[in-house]
Motif scaffolding. Structure first.
Motif, mmCIF file in Angstrom:
data_model
loop_
_atom_site.group_PDB
_atom_site.id
_atom_site.type_symbol
_atom_site.label_atom_id
_atom_site.label_comp_id
_atom_site.label_asym_id
_atom_site.label_seq_id
_atom_site.Cartn_x
_atom_site.Cartn_y
_atom_site.Cartn_z
ATOM 1 N N ASP A 296 -9.081 11.210 2.414
ATOM 2 C CA ASP A 296 -8.511 11.568 3.716
ATOM 3 C C ASP A 296 -7.008 11.820 3.618
ATOM 4 O O ASP A 296 -6.470 12.696 4.304
ATOM 5 N N TYR A 297 -6.321 11.106 2.727
ATOM 6 C CA TYR A 297 -4.891 11.327 2.548
ATOM 7 C C TYR A 297 -4.635 12.660 1.821
ATOM 8 O O TYR A 297 -3.719 13.405 2.175
ATOM 9 N N ALA A 298 -5.443 12.933 0.800
ATOM 10 C CA ALA A 298 -5.325 14.221 0.090
ATOM 11 C C ALA A 298 -5.572 15.374 1.056
ATOM 12 O O ALA A 298 -4.877 16.401 1.012
ATOM 13 N N MET A 299 -6.537 15.196 1.951
ATOM 14 C CA MET A 299 -6.842 16.224 2.944
ATOM 15 C C MET A 299 -5.664 16.413 3.901
ATOM 16 O O MET A 299 -5.313 17.549 4.246
ATOM 17 N N ARG A 300 -5.039 15.317 4.307
ATOM 18 C CA ARG A 300 -3.912 15.431 5.236
ATOM 19 C C ARG A 300 -2.728 16.164 4.605
ATOM 20 O O ARG A 300 -2.006 16.893 5.289
ATOM 21 N N ILE A 301 -2.560 16.001 3.303
ATOM 22 C CA ILE A 301 -1.505 16.757 2.611
ATOM 23 C C ILE A 301 -1.799 18.255 2.702
ATOM 24 O O ILE A 301 -0.909 19.063 3.016
ATOM 25 N N SER B 16 -4.975 29.306 2.058
ATOM 26 C CA SER B 16 -5.372 28.601 0.838
ATOM 27 C C SER B 16 -5.453 27.091 1.079
ATOM 28 O O SER B 16 -6.425 26.431 0.686
ATOM 29 N N HIS B 17 -4.454 26.540 1.753
ATOM 30 C CA HIS B 17 -4.436 25.099 2.010
ATOM 31 C C HIS B 17 -5.456 24.694 3.082
ATOM 32 O O HIS B 17 -6.023 23.602 3.016
ATOM 33 N N THR B 18 -5.701 25.577 4.046
ATOM 34 C CA THR B 18 -6.712 25.296 5.070
ATOM 35 C C THR B 18 -8.101 25.218 4.442
ATOM 36 O O THR B 18 -8.895 24.323 4.759
ATOM 37 N N LEU B 19 -8.377 26.133 3.521
ATOM 38 C CA LEU B 19 -9.665 26.130 2.826
ATOM 39 C C LEU B 19 -9.800 24.905 1.912
ATOM 40 O O LEU B 19 -10.883 24.319 1.799
ATOM 41 N N ALA B 20 -8.694 24.503 1.292
ATOM 42 C CA ALA B 20 -8.712 23.310 0.430
ATOM 43 C C ALA B 20 -9.002 22.060 1.259
ATOM 44 O O ALA B 20 -9.773 21.185 0.844
ATOM 45 N N ASP C 134 0.858 -1.192 0.000
ATOM 46 C CA ASP C 134 0.000 0.000 0.000
ATOM 47 C C ASP C 134 0.896 1.246 0.000
ATOM 48 O O ASP C 134 1.232 1.793 1.049
ATOM 49 N N THR C 135 1.275 1.671 -1.193
ATOM 50 C CA THR C 135 2.219 2.793 -1.309
ATOM 51 C C THR C 135 1.634 4.120 -0.819
ATOM 52 O O THR C 135 2.367 4.964 -0.320
ATOM 53 N N ASP C 136 0.322 4.285 -0.945
ATOM 54 C CA ASP C 136 -0.300 5.540 -0.486
ATOM 55 C C ASP C 136 -0.155 5.695 1.032
ATOM 56 O O ASP C 136 0.206 6.763 1.528
ATOM 57 N N THR C 137 -0.446 4.620 1.756
ATOM 58 C CA THR C 137 -0.328 4.677 3.219
ATOM 59 C C THR C 137 1.129 4.852 3.635
ATOM 60 O O THR C 137 1.432 5.629 4.555
ATOM 61 N N LEU C 138 2.031 4.176 2.964
ATOM 62 C CA LEU C 138 3.453 4.323 3.285
ATOM 63 C C LEU C 138 3.917 5.762 3.029
ATOM 64 O O LEU C 138 4.735 6.300 3.783
ATOM 65 N N SER C 139 3.375 6.404 2.000
ATOM 66 C CA SER C 139 3.705 7.810 1.717
ATOM 67 C C SER C 139 3.189 8.722 2.826
ATOM 68 O O SER C 139 3.901 9.606 3.300
ATOM 69 N N ILE C 140 1.950 8.494 3.252
ATOM 70 C CA ILE C 140 1.354 9.371 4.262
ATOM 71 C C ILE C 140 2.081 9.238 5.599
ATOM 72 O O ILE C 140 2.189 10.199 6.365
ATOM 73 N N LYS D 235 -12.685 21.988 2.197
ATOM 74 C CA LYS D 235 -13.512 21.588 1.055
ATOM 75 C C LYS D 235 -13.496 20.070 0.859
ATOM 76 O O LYS D 235 -14.518 19.456 0.531
ATOM 77 N N LEU D 236 -12.337 19.457 1.094
ATOM 78 C CA LEU D 236 -12.222 18.006 0.917
ATOM 79 C C LEU D 236 -13.044 17.221 1.938
ATOM 80 O O LEU D 236 -13.404 16.068 1.687
ATOM 81 N N THR D 237 -13.367 17.836 3.076
ATOM 82 C CA THR D 237 -14.181 17.116 4.077
ATOM 83 C C THR D 237 -15.552 16.740 3.501
ATOM 84 O O THR D 237 -16.160 15.763 3.950
ATOM 85 N N GLU D 238 -16.020 17.482 2.506
ATOM 86 C CA GLU D 238 -17.322 17.192 1.893
ATOM 87 C C GLU D 238 -17.337 15.823 1.201
ATOM 88 O O GLU D 238 -18.387 15.222 1.018
ATOM 89 N N GLN D 239 -16.152 15.340 0.815
ATOM 90 C CA GLN D 239 -16.060 14.072 0.083
ATOM 91 C C GLN D 239 -15.726 12.879 0.979
ATOM 92 O O GLN D 239 -15.671 11.744 0.515
#
Length: 219
Positions: free
Chosen positions: A104-109, A128-132, A62-68, A135-139
């Protein structure tokens, strides 16, 4: 709900999971447990749980989890005063997660970019990143309301830091409206504290005092 009771329930749930359990359920549950330990102040157990997540992610490629999980490297650089290097490391991790399907990973970035830019006193980029992230919490499919409250808490605090108490108060009100759906005394205490400071800045002292008292009651 009592946080220690919730932590115990989560530990009991994780203990029931084994190799036959769906991988995503195991990863998500361990992630929740690591966060719960962190929130309770038990950083040692949080680190041990993160090691479990790493082993499981490696076994499942799981490369995504290892990245996070590499976000800890970003904070280590920031904490040693190397902000530019921390942001460069975050750029590297963000690139590896560019095509992730995990919201959730995109949001953590986004959350981590906001934190780094805040540390660098680059408030517009942090905003800008806080607002982004908000916005991702909606998904999100899990913990949506709690995540939204956390992001609103961060946004209100940032607006206050940017000397915009009026906007801070609007965001605090939006977040507090969610408390009927989520029980998080720590977030409520933070929100009330931001509310109190913003009201004091606006010389609305009686209201500020009430907000301070509510902050103490919630914590």
């Amino acid at each position: 709900r009592d946080n220690q009771a919730a932590l115990k329930q989560l530990k009991d749930f994780v203990a029931k999971l084994d190799a036959t359990t769906d991988y995503q359920i195991r990863i998500d549950a361990l992630g929740d447990l690591a966060r719960a330990y962190e929130d309770s102040g038990d950083t040692e157990q949080s680190k041990l749980t993160i090691q479990e997540i790493k082993k499981l992610a490696e076994a499942n490629k799981d490369t995504d989890t290892l990245s996070i999980l590499r976000l800890s490297e970003v904070y280590a650089l920031r904490d040693s005063g190397k902000i530019a290097q921390a942001i460069a490391k975050l750029d590297e991790i963000a690139l590896s997660l560019k095509t992730t399907k995990r919201v959730d990973y995109a949001m953590r970035i986004e959350i981590n970019y906001a934190a780094m830019y805040l540390s660098a006193s680059k408030f517009d980029q942090a905003l800008s990143h806080t607002l982004a992230a908000l916005k991702l919490t909606e998904q999100l499919k899990r913990h949506q309301t709690l995540s939204k409250m956390r992001r609103l808490d961060s946004l209100a605090s940032l607006y206050y830091t940017m000397q915009n108490p009026e906007k801070a108060l609007v965001v605090v009100s939006e977040a507090l409206a969610l408390t009927s759906q989520v029980n998080s005394p720590r977030i409520v205490a933070n929100l009330r504290q931001t509310q109190a400071m913003a009201l004091a800045d606006l010389k609305r002292y009686p209201e500020a005092l009430v907000a301070y008292e509510r902050s103490l009651q919630a914590s």
